[in-house]
Every structure is written in structure tokens, then in C-alpha cells.
Design a protein around this motif. Sequence first.
Motif, PDB file in Angstrom:
ATOM      1  N   LYS A 189       4.194 -29.192  -1.023  1.00 38.85           N
ATOM      2  CA  LYS A 189       3.119 -29.092  -1.498  1.00 38.85           C
ATOM      3  C   LYS A 189       3.058 -27.708  -0.050  1.00 38.85           C
ATOM      4  N   LEU A 190       2.998 -28.083   0.606  1.00 39.73           N
ATOM      5  CA  LEU A 190       2.886 -26.410   1.780  1.00 39.73           C
ATOM      6  C   LEU A 190       3.707 -24.923   1.247  1.00 39.73           C
ATOM      7  N   ILE A 191       4.901 -25.790   1.135  1.00 41.83           N
ATOM      8  CA  ILE A 191       5.349 -24.410   0.434  1.00 41.83           C
ATOM      9  C   ILE A 191       4.986 -23.543  -1.214  1.00 41.83           C
ATOM     10  N   GLN A 192       4.474 -25.135  -1.837  1.00 41.51           N
ATOM     11  CA  GLN A 192       4.284 -24.311  -2.930  1.00 41.51           C
ATOM     12  C   GLN A 192       2.553 -23.116  -2.345  1.00 41.51           C
ATOM     13  N   ALA A 193       2.122 -23.808  -1.885  1.00 43.32           N
ATOM     14  CA  ALA A 193       0.962 -23.085  -1.752  1.00 43.32           C
ATOM     15  C   ALA A 193       1.005 -21.985  -0.967  1.00 43.32           C
ATOM     16  N   ALA A 194       1.768 -21.719   0.392  1.00 43.10           N
ATOM     17  CA  ALA A 194       2.084 -20.744   0.732  1.00 43.10           C
ATOM     18  C   ALA A 194       3.110 -19.721  -0.481  1.00 43.10           C
ATOM     19  N   GLU A 195       3.681 -20.026  -0.883  1.00 43.62           N
ATOM     20  CA  GLU A 195       4.081 -19.258  -2.477  1.00 43.62           C
ATOM     21  C   GLU A 195       3.232 -18.824  -3.523  1.00 43.62           C
ATOM     22  N   GLU A 196       2.622 -19.358  -3.407  1.00 42.38           N
ATOM     23  CA  GLU A 196       0.924 -19.179  -4.198  1.00 42.38           C
ATOM     24  C   GLU A 196       0.493 -17.901  -3.627  1.00 42.38           C
ATOM     25  N   ARG A 197      -0.234 -18.096  -1.973  1.00 39.45           N
ATOM     26  CA  ARG A 197      -0.154 -17.401  -1.383  1.00 39.45           C
ATOM     27  C   ARG A 197       0.372 -16.096  -1.102  1.00 39.45           C
ATOM     28  N   ALA A 198       1.756 -16.010  -1.220  1.00 37.92           N
ATOM     29  CA  ALA A 198       2.314 -14.761  -1.015  1.00 37.92           C
ATOM     30  C   ALA A 198       2.583 -13.780  -2.411  1.00 37.92           C
ATOM     31  N   ASN A 199       2.138 -15.022  -3.894  1.00 41.70           N
ATOM     32  CA  ASN A 199       2.119 -14.109  -4.895  1.00 41.70           C
ATOM     33  C   ASN A 199       0.583 -13.384  -5.257  1.00 41.70           C
ATOM     34  N   MET A 200      -0.199 -14.409  -4.835  1.00 47.95           N
ATOM     35  CA  MET A 200      -1.665 -13.413  -4.711  1.00 47.95           C
ATOM     36  C   MET A 200      -1.154 -11.908  -3.989  1.00 47.95           C
ATOM     37  N   ALA A 201      -0.609 -12.157  -2.800  1.00 46.50           N
ATOM     38  CA  ALA A 201      -0.878 -10.952  -1.966  1.00 46.50           C
ATOM     39  C   ALA A 201      -0.155  -9.811  -2.682  1.00 46.50           C
ATOM     40  N   GLU A 202       1.208 -10.120  -2.939  1.00 48.78           N
ATOM     41  CA  GLU A 202       1.575  -8.974  -3.725  1.00 48.78           C
ATOM     42  C   GLU A 202       0.752  -8.486  -4.736  1.00 48.78           C
ATOM     43  N   LYS A 203       0.195  -9.862  -5.463  1.00 50.93           N
ATOM     44  CA  LYS A 203      -0.428  -8.729  -6.510  1.00 50.93           C
ATOM     45  C   LYS A 203      -1.873  -8.146  -6.239  1.00 50.93           C
ATOM     46  N   ARG A 204      -1.922  -8.613  -5.192  1.00 47.39           N
ATOM     47  CA  ARG A 204      -3.181  -7.929  -4.326  1.00 47.39           C
ATOM     48  C   ARG A 204      -3.240  -6.565  -3.484  1.00 47.39           C
ATOM     49  N   ALA A 205      -1.782  -6.675  -2.974  1.00 47.13           N
ATOM     50  CA  ALA A 205      -0.545  -5.226  -2.711  1.00 47.13           C
ATOM     51  C   ALA A 205      -0.371  -4.222  -3.896  1.00 47.13           C
ATOM     52  N   ALA A 206      -0.435  -5.240  -5.029  1.00 42.36           N
ATOM     53  CA  ALA A 206       0.597  -4.048  -6.008  1.00 42.36           C
ATOM     54  C   ALA A 206      -0.932  -3.448  -6.507  1.00 42.36           C
ATOM     55  N   VAL A 207      -2.253  -3.699  -6.782  1.00 40.96           N
ATOM     56  CA  VAL A 207      -3.557  -3.548  -7.732  1.00 40.96           C
ATOM     57  C   VAL A 207      -3.756  -2.391  -6.639  1.00 40.96           C
ATOM     58  N   ALA A 208      -3.628  -2.733  -4.570  1.00 47.32           N
ATOM     59  CA  ALA A 208      -4.056  -1.286  -4.105  1.00 47.32           C
ATOM     60  C   ALA A 208      -3.180  -0.335  -4.211  1.00 47.32           C
ATOM     61  N   GLU A 209      -1.641  -0.357  -4.321  1.00 43.47           N
ATOM     62  CA  GLU A 209      -1.100   0.970  -3.847  1.00 43.47           C
ATOM     63  C   GLU A 209      -1.432   1.957  -5.252  1.00 43.47           C
ATOM     64  N   ALA A 210      -1.875   0.230  -6.348  1.00 48.54           N
ATOM     65  CA  ALA A 210      -2.195   1.648  -8.014  1.00 48.54           C
ATOM     66  C   ALA A 210      -3.525   2.439  -7.452  1.00 48.54           C
ATOM     67  N   TRP A 211      -4.645   1.583  -6.844  1.00 51.85           N
ATOM     68  CA  TRP A 211      -5.816   2.541  -6.982  1.00 51.85           C
ATOM     69  C   TRP A 211      -5.414   3.238  -5.442  1.00 51.85           C
ATOM     70  N   LEU A 212      -4.701   3.012  -4.706  1.00 50.78           N
ATOM     71  CA  LEU A 212      -4.084   4.580  -3.786  1.00 50.78           C
ATOM     72  C   LEU A 212      -3.638   5.730  -4.656  1.00 50.78           C
TER      73      LEU A 212
END
Length: 171
Positions: free
Chosen positions: A122-145
Motif C-alpha cells: 500500500k505504501l509503495i502504491q501510494a508513493a507511486e501515485e504521488r510520483a505520477n502526480m508530481a510528474e504530471k504537475r511538472a509536465a504541466v508546469a514545464e508546458a506553461w513555462l
Amino acid sequence: MEQVQRLASICTLQDEVVPFSTFGVGKSRPTNNVTVLAPSIDSAAIDRTTSKEISSAGKWPGLLERVRGAAHYIREVEDRAQEQELRVQEILEQVQADMQEASAKVQDAEQRARDVQVHASKLIQAAEERANMAEKRAAVAEAWLIQISQTIETEFVIEPAVPKQTGTISK
């Protein structure tokens, strides 16, 4: 073979007719006679047997004492065997109890391991979900930049600075 011949000579049978009433069965004499087989008496054989019995009579107390000793020894052996059997039974019961306790501990440890594994998953799955969300946010931020950078470059065209002339007299 010699003993067989000696017994045969002692126990030779002879036919003797005895009236039925001799045995005290009835008062009237039946018409049938009873044939009684009796050993012939050999006084020499009786004398030998009697003298052997008398000479062996002194051995009876010793024999009786040996029989008593053997019986006592057998009782002691049986008592020890019974004590050992009881001890073995106690040990067996203790081993069974220890095995049940060990089995319970193993099952408990296995359950804890499964629980830890589920929790870790469960902890690994939650960490993977947070990492995926962070990657998506980083991609969106990069596109905006990138868009901001392009907008700045297109909207704010900065021409290179031209030197201004001042009122200087030229000669």
C-alpha cells in the motif's frame, strides 16, 4: 530313548476286570463289567523315584527362593518399564505441546509478515501515485513555462539599442 523305555516299564498296563459296583456308583450290579487299566507296580522303580524325591526335597527351598527372587526381579523390571513408559508419555505430551506452541508462533509470524507485506504494498502504491502526480504537475508546469517564454519573446520584441546623437559639433 532310555527314558522312554524306563517309563514304559513303569507304566505297563494290565487289564483287570472290576465289577461296576466296586466304584460305589450303584448297589445293583450291572451286567456289564468295566475294564480298568492300571499301571503295574515296580517296587524298585518306586524306591528309586522315592529316593530321588527325598534327595531333591532339600532343593525345594532354594528353588522356591529363586522363584521368589525371579518374581521380585520381574516386578522391579515391570515397575521400571511402567515408570519409563509414563516418562515417555509425559515427554511426548510436552513435545506435542511445544510443537503446537511453535506452530502457533509460526502462524503468527506468517500473519505478521503478510500484514507487513500488504502495508508495504500500500505504501509503495501510494508513493507511486504521488510520483505520477508530481510528474504530471511538472509536465504541466514545464508546458506553461514554455508558453510563457514564447509569449514573452513574441510580445516583447526588444530591438537592439541604437546610439542616440547628441548635439555635439562636429568639426
